[in-house]
Every structure is written in C-alpha cells, then in structure tokens.
Design a protein around this motif. Structure first.
Motif, mmCIF file in Angstrom:
data_model
loop_
_atom_site.group_PDB
_atom_site.id
_atom_site.type_symbol
_atom_site.label_atom_id
_atom_site.label_comp_id
_atom_site.label_asym_id
_atom_site.label_seq_id
_atom_site.Cartn_x
_atom_site.Cartn_y
_atom_site.Cartn_z
ATOM 1 N N LEU A 1 -26.939 -16.742 -56.794
ATOM 2 C CA LEU A 1 -27.572 -15.609 -55.848
ATOM 3 C C LEU A 1 -27.415 -14.275 -56.463
ATOM 4 O O LEU A 1 -28.458 -13.652 -56.649
ATOM 5 C CB LEU A 1 -26.625 -15.640 -54.316
ATOM 6 C CG LEU A 1 -27.213 -14.733 -53.406
ATOM 7 C CD1 LEU A 1 -28.653 -14.833 -52.961
ATOM 8 C CD2 LEU A 1 -26.341 -14.852 -52.018
ATOM 9 N N GLU B 1 -30.709 -12.117 -57.853
ATOM 10 C CA GLU B 1 -30.857 -10.730 -57.028
ATOM 11 C C GLU B 1 -30.745 -9.472 -58.212
ATOM 12 O O GLU B 1 -31.649 -8.533 -58.394
ATOM 13 C CB GLU B 1 -29.711 -10.185 -56.224
ATOM 14 C CG GLU B 1 -29.740 -11.042 -55.087
ATOM 15 C CD GLU B 1 -30.812 -10.798 -53.945
ATOM 16 O OE1 GLU B 1 -31.626 -9.849 -54.372
ATOM 17 O OE2 GLU B 1 -30.808 -11.612 -53.305
ATOM 18 N N LEU C 1 -26.634 -1.999 -43.199
ATOM 19 C CA LEU C 1 -27.498 -3.648 -43.315
ATOM 20 C C LEU C 1 -28.257 -3.295 -42.111
ATOM 21 O O LEU C 1 -29.553 -3.890 -42.148
ATOM 22 C CB LEU C 1 -26.398 -4.693 -43.349
ATOM 23 C CG LEU C 1 -25.785 -4.764 -44.637
ATOM 24 C CD1 LEU C 1 -24.735 -5.820 -44.408
ATOM 25 C CD2 LEU C 1 -26.716 -5.018 -45.810
ATOM 26 N N LYS C 2 -27.707 -3.156 -40.823
ATOM 27 C CA LYS C 2 -28.420 -3.278 -39.847
ATOM 28 C C LYS C 2 -30.027 -2.224 -39.859
ATOM 29 O O LYS C 2 -30.950 -2.854 -39.216
ATOM 30 C CB LYS C 2 -27.719 -2.854 -38.507
ATOM 31 C CG LYS C 2 -28.316 -3.092 -37.273
ATOM 32 C CD LYS C 2 -27.270 -3.088 -35.898
ATOM 33 C CE LYS C 2 -27.702 -3.768 -34.816
ATOM 34 N NZ LYS C 2 -26.763 -3.668 -33.715
ATOM 35 N N LEU D 1 -32.461 -4.274 -41.973
ATOM 36 C CA LEU D 1 -32.822 -5.386 -41.371
ATOM 37 C C LEU D 1 -33.913 -4.815 -40.236
ATOM 38 O O LEU D 1 -34.993 -5.425 -40.222
ATOM 39 C CB LEU D 1 -31.646 -6.308 -40.897
ATOM 40 C CG LEU D 1 -30.960 -6.846 -41.779
ATOM 41 C CD1 LEU D 1 -29.773 -7.746 -41.225
ATOM 42 C CD2 LEU D 1 -31.509 -7.825 -42.784
ATOM 43 N N GLU D 2 -33.516 -4.032 -39.396
ATOM 44 C CA GLU D 2 -34.406 -3.620 -38.557
ATOM 45 C C GLU D 2 -35.344 -2.789 -38.950
ATOM 46 O O GLU D 2 -36.709 -2.769 -38.356
ATOM 47 C CB GLU D 2 -33.456 -2.642 -37.461
ATOM 48 C CG GLU D 2 -32.678 -3.285 -36.633
ATOM 49 C CD GLU D 2 -31.923 -2.401 -35.693
ATOM 50 O OE1 GLU D 2 -31.857 -1.298 -35.867
ATOM 51 O OE2 GLU D 2 -31.450 -3.033 -34.530
ATOM 52 N N SER D 3 -35.448 -2.514 -40.188
ATOM 53 C CA SER D 3 -36.770 -1.616 -40.882
ATOM 54 C C SER D 3 -37.817 -2.538 -41.207
ATOM 55 O O SER D 3 -39.031 -2.618 -41.413
ATOM 56 C CB SER D 3 -36.323 -1.016 -42.009
ATOM 57 O OG SER D 3 -35.943 -1.921 -43.067
ATOM 58 N N GLY D 4 -37.413 -4.012 -41.387
ATOM 59 C CA GLY D 4 -38.151 -5.089 -41.801
ATOM 60 C C GLY D 4 -38.612 -5.191 -43.274
ATOM 61 O O GLY D 4 -39.391 -5.591 -43.766
ATOM 62 N N LYS D 5 -37.817 -4.261 -44.145
ATOM 63 C CA LYS D 5 -38.174 -4.253 -45.458
ATOM 64 C C LYS D 5 -36.718 -4.860 -46.055
ATOM 65 O O LYS D 5 -35.646 -4.724 -45.626
ATOM 66 C CB LYS D 5 -38.180 -2.744 -45.890
ATOM 67 C CG LYS D 5 -39.505 -2.049 -45.057
ATOM 68 C CD LYS D 5 -39.872 -0.713 -45.642
ATOM 69 C CE LYS D 5 -40.671 -0.173 -44.996
ATOM 70 N NZ LYS D 5 -41.002 1.477 -45.056
ATOM 71 N N SER D 6 -36.931 -5.271 -47.394
ATOM 72 C CA SER D 6 -35.703 -6.107 -48.208
ATOM 73 C C SER D 6 -35.298 -4.870 -49.032
ATOM 74 O O SER D 6 -34.245 -5.393 -49.824
ATOM 75 C CB SER D 6 -36.365 -6.987 -48.681
ATOM 76 O OG SER D 6 -37.378 -7.077 -49.581
ATOM 77 N N LEU E 1 -31.431 -4.369 -50.209
ATOM 78 C CA LEU E 1 -30.836 -5.713 -49.493
ATOM 79 C C LEU E 1 -30.001 -6.505 -50.653
ATOM 80 O O LEU E 1 -29.058 -6.915 -50.432
ATOM 81 C CB LEU E 1 -31.734 -6.606 -48.589
ATOM 82 C CG LEU E 1 -31.264 -7.683 -47.806
ATOM 83 C CD1 LEU E 1 -30.259 -6.888 -46.696
ATOM 84 C CD2 LEU E 1 -32.028 -8.448 -46.772
ATOM 85 N N GLY E 2 -30.744 -6.407 -51.593
ATOM 86 C CA GLY E 2 -30.229 -7.307 -52.734
ATOM 87 C C GLY E 2 -29.093 -6.616 -53.154
ATOM 88 O O GLY E 2 -28.083 -7.260 -53.540
ATOM 89 N N ILE F 1 -26.227 -7.503 -50.824
ATOM 90 C CA ILE F 1 -25.667 -8.668 -51.270
ATOM 91 C C ILE F 1 -24.727 -8.861 -52.132
ATOM 92 O O ILE F 1 -23.709 -9.544 -52.277
ATOM 93 C CB ILE F 1 -26.914 -9.783 -51.140
ATOM 94 C CG1 ILE F 1 -27.698 -9.959 -49.779
ATOM 95 C CG2 ILE F 1 -26.455 -10.925 -51.706
ATOM 96 C CD1 ILE F 1 -28.843 -10.833 -49.971
ATOM 97 N N LYS G 1 -21.266 -7.492 -51.702
ATOM 98 C CA LYS G 1 -20.679 -8.360 -50.610
ATOM 99 C C LYS G 1 -20.033 -9.641 -51.251
ATOM 100 O O LYS G 1 -19.004 -10.173 -51.117
ATOM 101 C CB LYS G 1 -21.495 -8.621 -49.498
ATOM 102 C CG LYS G 1 -21.973 -7.670 -48.349
ATOM 103 C CD LYS G 1 -20.760 -7.714 -47.202
ATOM 104 C CE LYS G 1 -21.187 -7.042 -46.245
ATOM 105 N NZ LYS G 1 -20.336 -6.810 -44.987
ATOM 106 N N VAL G 2 -20.831 -10.056 -52.249
ATOM 107 C CA VAL G 2 -20.511 -11.410 -52.712
ATOM 108 C C VAL G 2 -19.577 -11.199 -54.047
ATOM 109 O O VAL G 2 -18.786 -12.492 -54.453
ATOM 110 C CB VAL G 2 -21.881 -12.326 -53.260
ATOM 111 C CG1 VAL G 2 -21.617 -13.400 -54.195
ATOM 112 C CG2 VAL G 2 -22.499 -12.480 -52.095
ATOM 113 N N SER H 1 -32.500 -12.085 -50.864
ATOM 114 C CA SER H 1 -32.848 -10.818 -50.209
ATOM 115 C C SER H 1 -34.269 -10.836 -49.873
ATOM 116 O O SER H 1 -34.615 -10.235 -49.052
ATOM 117 C CB SER H 1 -32.451 -9.615 -50.965
ATOM 118 O OG SER H 1 -33.140 -9.536 -52.132
ATOM 119 N N GLY I 1 -38.910 -9.068 -41.566
ATOM 120 C CA GLY I 1 -40.168 -8.350 -41.266
ATOM 121 C C GLY I 1 -40.977 -9.026 -40.000
ATOM 122 O O GLY I 1 -41.726 -8.182 -39.256
#
Lengths: 146, 117
Positions: free
Chosen positions: A41, A45, A95-96, A99-104, A107-108, A111, A114-115, B57, B65
C-alpha cells in the motif's frame, strides 16, 4: 537483510510489473501478509504520487524503488528526479474533510503517514528520496490468544 | 484485475459488488461504469466489497465521490462485507465515519431504506 532494487518508468502500466516483483520478494522473505499488505500500500501510494504529479514534461523518467527487510520490519525508499515533493510536510487536510469533499487528493499522504512508523524526505542532486519504514505486525505471543 | 457486478437494481435500492483490486490501474477500468451503476442512478446503493482484496487512496476516492454524489440526492451508499486488509485501509482513513458499514445485506437494506424515510 534482503534487498529488492527495481527501476520503473513513470507510466501507470509499470505498476503491475512493480507489484509482481514486490509481492514475490516479500513472499520469498517470509514477510507476514499483514506487513506485506501495508508495504504494498505504501509503495503504491508513493509511486503513483510520483507518476501522477512529479513530472509535467511528458518525457520518460526513471523511478527507483529500494525495499529492504530486517527482523523488525521493511524499509522502503523511492527516488525520482521530478518536482520537489516532501510528503512529511505536505498538506494533508483532515480526513473527514477529504472524504466529504469526494476527492482523493491528500488521501494517499494521509494513508502513508498512518501506516508507516517513520517517514523521511531528502532532496539532493535534484532528486527526491522518500524513506518509509513499515513495522512488522505484532503477533499474539503464547498465552495471549487463549 | 477488477470486476463490477450488478446484483440488482430495485426501484429504491441498487446493489453492486466489487471484486479484485481497486488501485491506480484498475480504477481507470471501472470508475465510469461504477459511477453509472451507483451515483448516476440517484438511488441508495449497497456496495458489496467482501471480495475486494486491495484498495488504495484512489479507490477510496472513487467510493467517496459516489457516496457524496448520492447524498446530494438524499440517497446513501452502504458498504457491506468489509473485511481484512481492505477494511483496515478504509478504517485507517476514517471511512466508517462517512459511509455506513453494514455486517450483512439485510442490515445494509435497512440503512439504505431508512435514509429515505
């Protein structure tokens, strides 16, 4: 310590070849499925981020992947000659909010942070080098999973 | 390799299943169809991810989305069958705070239908 060094070009099609080589290496080294999954992962990323954002000249570029196992975990290094990008300080919106923006976007990086146990960045000779360390998953010891 | 299977399109709830890997390569093979079978139908959608083996991701971005798009139409996306490494990846980014996770299809249907009441 075992080492995998692989050079790929900045094309998404190269991800399959990289993925197969990485999976085979981690399997051969007896890395647990849980750790191997997190390594795959993080590598994906990091490398996808380079392929998609590091270059805007349309020219082929080499991306070097270096993966090393040790008894405690797996060290990852990704090197490219693209635009400066430091994932240790790159903005990672909450993060919220992401995610709520609907875009990534971002995000990578979230992640990866976090990992991984460690995440380091250096830029020398016009090259980005990102080093990440994924610790082995802790296995239940004797008597802990009764 | 990614597969998108449409299990049902009822009048109120759609039910689809993703199988395989959802990463930078496979996303390009599935995202337009996934959007068409979920967000574009403007109905609450159950997404079975029990046979999804890997997600990055970009794949999570596709799910969110579409979930966001459904919310604009007073519909919801419900994930069912989340487990193993995919579940870890989703929970790592707090996905469960945004998209409902259901243990089984019956629970997912209840959540999907309650969203319209």
């Amino acid at each position: 310590m075992a080492i995998l060094r692989l050079t790929i070009s900045n094309q998404l099609a190269e991800l399959r070849r990289m993925g197969f080589a990485l999976a085979e290496f981690l399997d051969d080294e007896g890395v647990s499925k849980s750790t191997a999954h997190r390594v795959k992962l993080v590598v994906e990323e990091l490398v996808v981020n380079v392929i998609q954002h590091a270059f805007d000249d349309g020219a082929p570029h080499a991306i070097l992947l270096d993966v090393r196992t040790d008894p405690q975990g797996v060290a990852i290094m990704v090197e490219d000659d693209g635009k400066r990008f430091d994932p240790t300080i790159a903005a990672a919106p909450p993060l919220k909010e992401l995610l709520e923006s609907g875009k990534s976007g971002g995000l990578g990086v979230a992640i990866i942070r976090k990992v991984t146990r460690e995440l380091k960045y250096e830029r020398t000779d016009n090259k980005n080098r990102v080093r990440a360390y994924v610790e082995n998953a802790i296995r239940p010891g004797p008597g802990r999973n009764k | 390799m990614i597969e998108l299977e449409v299990l049902s399109h009822d009048s109120d709830v759609s039910h689809v299943k993703l199988k395989g890997r959802l990463d930078a390569v496979t996303l390009r093979q599935v995202d337009i169809r996934f959007h068409g079978e979920t967000a574009a139908r403007k109905r609450s959608t159950i997404v079975d991810i029990s046979e999804l083996d890997f997600i990055t991701s970009l794949g999570i971005g596709m799910l969110f989305g579409c979930a966001k798009s459904l919310r604009r139409h007073d519909a919801v996306m419900v994930l069912v069958g989340s487990k193993g490494f995919v579940d870890n990846a989703l929970r790592t980014v707090g996905a469960h705070e945004i998209i409902p996770f259901a243990a089984n299809v019956e629970d997912a249907l209840r959540v999907a239908r309650e969203s319209r009441s």
